[in-house]
Design an enzyme around this catalytic site. Structure first.
Site, mmCIF file in Angstrom:
data_model
loop_
_atom_site.group_PDB
_atom_site.id
_atom_site.type_symbol
_atom_site.label_atom_id
_atom_site.label_comp_id
_atom_site.label_asym_id
_atom_site.label_seq_id
_atom_site.Cartn_x
_atom_site.Cartn_y
_atom_site.Cartn_z
ATOM 1 N N LEU A 38 15.009 6.762 -5.347
ATOM 2 C CA LEU A 38 15.466 6.372 -4.025
ATOM 3 C C LEU A 38 14.743 5.153 -3.467
ATOM 4 C CD1 LEU A 38 15.941 9.949 -2.559
ATOM 5 C CD2 LEU A 38 17.676 8.428 -3.538
ATOM 6 N N TYR A 56 -1.966 9.714 3.101
ATOM 7 C CA TYR A 56 -0.779 10.563 3.142
ATOM 8 C C TYR A 56 -0.333 10.791 4.591
ATOM 9 C CZ TYR A 56 2.227 14.627 2.240
ATOM 10 O OH TYR A 56 3.290 15.495 2.178
#
Length: 325
Positions: free
Chosen positions: A56, A143
């Site tokens: 993606l 993250y």
């Protein structure tokens, strides 16, 4: 949005949370799964779902899987799901690129319902229990920074491009899947050496754990029951947009320490190992030693987890141990 009779795309649908979400949806909906299988397992995808292997970060592949026939996109894919990754820059760049590609393509074809899996790491080291409106958001890991940047994109598309977004900030999600996380790590370590378990940090880190089946049940409940107009009208900042940004914490009201997880896993495996520690109050750079999310907003909507954090950990440990036998 009622999730029945819809055509939905689940990105990352071969992963722990994604595959469970597909299983929950596929009975009542047409489900398409897009996954590059870098983190996912093909056999985890239910047979009744359509599968497309797709990277993606590639805009052409995103155009292939996102068409005007979709009613919603559940974006669970991530280039790297490890909070303590050894390669943080690609994690930040690729995850953001995927999310932007998907949102941009959705806008092009007129699909405006978006479900996103964020993380408790966006809060950084915040007071506990941490509510959704806590500020300032100061993540301490790459993250968490990536997830926060993606949330900012979602907010823009909600308030400026008429998207309806359901944004879920997860506690630690556990289930019958080996990979990232302390529960599968301990099961694998004790399977290899039943007499000694190495624990990162001092073992006193304490967080909320939620089983994946309850996680996806809560997601579906919120998507089907969060009231767009009421939440938008009560927002501190109103815009003329018809979009909405719903943010919900998903977790349990209780926490489990790393030492307690070790005890639970050892008990499930009928072992009595010695523990050794790497030292310090956290397991890695960017680790938040203490985390518990407020789930009052979720409870007010009418859903609460049935399991405690300890119970979720035990269920996951039993499932993982059964896989070894």
């Amino acid at each position: 949005m009622q999730l029945s009779g819809k055509r939905v795309l689940v990105t990352g649908g071969a992963g722990l949370v994604g595959s469970q979400m597909v299983e929950d949806l596929v009975e009542d909906n047409e489900v398409v799964v897009a996954d590059d299988l870098s983190n996912g397992i093909r056999s985890s995808i239910p047979d009744d779902a359509e599968f497309v292997q797709a990277d993606l970060t590639d805009e052409a592949r995103v155009s292939d899987v996102i068409t005007s026939e979709l009613d919603a996109v559940f974006h669970f894919a991530a280039a790297d799901k490890y909070v303590n990754t050894d390669d943080p820059r690609p994690q930040f760049e690729e995850n953001g690129e995927m999310t932007y590609n998907i949102l941009e393509r959705m806008d092009e074809v007129g699909v405006t319902n978006f479900v996103f899996t964020s993380s408790s790491t966006v809060y950084g080291e915040a007071p506990r229990p941490t509510p959704e409106d806590y500020a300032p958001l100061e993540p301490i890991s790459i993250y968490g920074s990536a997830k926060l940047s993606e949330e900012a994109l979602l907010s823009t598309f909600a308030h400026s491009y008429d998207f309806t977004v359901w944004n879920f900030r997860f506690a630690n999600i556990v289930g019958a899947r080996f990979g990232a996380g302390v529960v599968p790590d301990f099961v694998e370590k004790l399977d290899e050496n039943p007499d000694l378990l190495t624990i990162l940090g001092n073992g006193l880190q304490e967080k909320s754990y939620m089983h994946v089946t309850e996680c996806t049940e809560a997601i579906r409940y919120v998507v089907e029951n969060a009231d767009d107009v009421a939440e938008r009208n009560s927002a501190a900042h109103r815009t003329p947009s018809d979009g909405a940004m719903h943010t919900y914490n998903l977790g349990t009201k209780t926490t489990t320490s790393v030492n307690a997880i070790a005890d639970i896993v050892a008990d499930v495996m009928d072992l009595n190992p010695e523990y050794e520690y790497t030292g310090g109050d956290r397991g890695w750079t960017g680790d938040v030693p203490k985390m518990r999310l407020s789930i009052e907003k979720l409870s007010a909507l009418g859903w609460q987890p049935a399991q405690s954090s300890d119970e979720a950990v035990r269920q996951a440990a039993e499932q993982l141990y059964e896989k070894l036998e």
